[in-house]
Design a protein around this motif. Structure first.
Motif, mmCIF file in Angstrom:
data_model
loop_
_atom_site.group_PDB
_atom_site.id
_atom_site.type_symbol
_atom_site.label_atom_id
_atom_site.label_comp_id
_atom_site.label_asym_id
_atom_site.label_seq_id
_atom_site.Cartn_x
_atom_site.Cartn_y
_atom_site.Cartn_z
ATOM 1 N N SER A 367 0.849 -1.189 0.000
ATOM 2 C CA SER A 367 0.000 0.000 0.000
ATOM 3 C C SER A 367 0.890 1.247 0.000
ATOM 4 O O SER A 367 2.095 1.160 0.241
ATOM 5 N N ASP A 368 0.297 2.410 -0.253
ATOM 6 C CA ASP A 368 1.075 3.646 -0.248
ATOM 7 C C ASP A 368 1.718 3.901 1.115
ATOM 8 O O ASP A 368 2.857 4.368 1.209
ATOM 9 N N SER A 369 0.976 3.606 2.179
ATOM 10 C CA SER A 369 1.531 3.818 3.520
ATOM 11 C C SER A 369 2.710 2.891 3.782
ATOM 12 O O SER A 369 3.671 3.263 4.467
ATOM 13 N N GLU A 370 2.679 1.678 3.218
ATOM 14 C CA GLU A 370 3.799 0.747 3.379
ATOM 15 C C GLU A 370 4.982 1.158 2.508
ATOM 16 O O GLU A 370 6.134 1.035 2.928
#
Length: 502
Positions: A367-370
């Motif tokens: 994901s973008d946060s990861e």
């Protein structure tokens, strides 16, 4: 004694026993209870409080023998199901907040509430009337005890300076932290903080546990690392700290975009890749983490699986998969189903450095946060220096394969095509030769003979570029999946012999 007060005394024709639970039987302040077992008294008190939305517990302080004592808050607990659901929404990504009964009873200085008070008030707007009424009870007990901290946090955000003792106000678990690693911006997620008191040998310091996304050659997950903020004197700018919440950086949006782009590149470099690297490489000196920084400019292999498989050390890190990082049932760990195929490399090595276990890779998208939390390095092999090392993701580029040497290669008719067919065969054939010897039949050996200068090495180099396979001029095979052409020079009589192994 007044007769009106005396009329109910002694009416029951029974004996009533009371038990003294005071540690000092001679104390003026005895702790009498009708229960012989103090645990039963605790259960009785718990039953008394079951019906209440909020429980406020107090503890005695001061000199009880002289009656000079007072009461201080021990904890404030939200008992209502509606309040607990509200808090679960707010603290969903707050590490170590688990709905197992105890987290809802928070003790001074009420750190979770200080860190998320604004989010609680914002989430409350979406709740029903009953939840709002119950929250007012909780707010009435909490707010007077939070005001000092909330006011201090407001001032810190305005002036952007902070002293050492108040660092916990901005170090909220779950927040994104910014630091500089080898001159590069890195974002991590704060898991826990702990104040380590001053000792004779060391000054006081805050110990931070930070989570970052890494790749161990098999799967992506969170690796927890520690950083320290040493005690300092006067207030300093928050951005002067070695690690601090990213929200305090004036270029926060630009840094997010930069780190997100690097994380996407990190994601794409998982697995096996041939690439170029121009910049720096980092070679491990020992198993305790020491490393040497060296310049590099040339072709490399990016392959974390081979990095851990073909070396005795370092050992493959055990990472925490994202889906288990904030489990509601307890502290995060690595379930057995994630580790069945992650047996220690040292226990599964055969001669020649190859692992006897089958290569498995989980390349699930991040994901973008990861991606934003991805480490700034990848692991692999420097083909020119023939050593295992780590590379900065920003220094990695695509390989430009040159087929011109192969086109200009002069060999007897059919031999160029024959050599190229041999080198392509192992990658095109799915079935492997099976024998008692591990990995037997997975390669091709071509012996090129001739006097010096006729082009034996040039042939290997030309065929490597034509086949888009990296060329390693000697030594141990630098990857664990037979995708490298290896060239070794030997002496046989008066002739120079080049042995090319695929």
């Amino acid at each position: 004694m007044d007769s009106s007060q005396d009329k109910d005394v002694g009416l029951k024709c029974e004996v009533k026993a009371f038990y003294n639970h005071s540690p000092d039987p001679k104390s003026r302040h005895q702790k009498w209870s009708e229960f012989e077992n103090p645990i039963a008294e605790d259960k009785r008190v718990q039953e008394l409080g079951k019906a209440y939305a909020v429980i406020h517990r107090f503890s005695k302080i001061g000199n009880q023998e002289s009656d000079e004592y007072g009461w201080t808050t021990h904890s404030i607990e939200a008992q209502s199901i509606r309040l607990r659901n509200l808090l679960d929404q707010v603290f969903l990504d707050y590490p170590n907040w688990y709905p197992d009964g105890s987290p809802y009873a928070v003790s001074p200085p009420f750190q979770p509430y200080v860190h998320r008070w604004e989010q609680i008030l914002e989430t409350l707007k979406q709740q029903d009337t009953t939840t709002k009424m119950e929250f007012q009870l909780l707010r009435r007990e909490l707010e007077p005890r939070l005001k000092q901290h909330l006011d201090a946090l407001k001032r810190i955000r305005e002036v952007r300076t902070i002293n050492f003792d108040l660092l916990w106000l901005i170090l909220a678990p779950g927040s994104l932290m910014l630091s500089r690693e080898q001159g590069k911006n890195c974002i991590s997620r704060l898991r826990t903080i702990r104040l380590v008191p001053k000792s004779d040998a060391y000054p006081a310091y805050w110990e931070l546990q930070l989570d970052q996304i890494d790749w161990n050659g098999s799967y992506s997950g969170f690796e927890t690392r520690e950083k320290e903020i040493q005690e300092y004197g006067d207030s300093i700018l928050i951005t002067k700290l070695e690690v601090y919440p990213i929200e305090f950086n004036p270029d926060v949006e630009e840094i997010r975009k930069q780190v997100l782009a690097r994380g996407a590149k990190f994601e794409a470099l998982r697995g096996f890749h041939v690439a170029t690297c121009t910049g720096k490489k980092y070679v491990k000196k020992n198993s305790w983490g020491g490393e040497a920084e060296k310049p590099i400019s040339g072709r490399v292999i990016i392959d974390a699986y081979a990095y851990f498989t073909c070396q005795d050390s370092p050992r493959k890190p055990k990472l925490i998969r994202a889906k288990f990082l904030n489990r509601p049932s307890g502290p995060p760990d690595i379930p057995s189903e994630d580790t069945d195929d992650e047996s220690d490399i040292s226990d599964n090595q055969s001669s020649g450095g190859e692992a006897s276990v089958e290569r498995k890779e989980d390349l699930s998208p991040l994901s973008d946060s990861e991606r934003m939390l991805a480490v700034p390095r990848v692991r692999g092999f420097d083909l020119a220096a023939k050593e295992w090392c780590e590379f900065d993701v920003d220094d990695i580029g695509e390989v430009v394969w040159d087929e011109t040497p192969y086109e200009n290669l002069v060999l007897p008719p059919g031999e160029k095509e024959l050599i190229l067919a041999f080198t392509d065969r192992p990658r095109n054939v799915k079935s492997r030769f099976d024998d008692f010897v591990q990995h037997k039949g997975e390669g091709v050996i071509i012996l090129l003979c001739g006097p010096p200068g006729v082009g034996k090495t040039l042939t290997a180099e030309a065929v490597a570029d034509k086949s888009k396979a990296p060329l390693c001029h000697t030594g141990r095979e630098p990857c664990a999946n037979n995708q490298v052409i290896r060239v070794r020079r030997t002496e046989l009589g008066s002739k120079a012999v080049t042995l090319a192994t695929y």
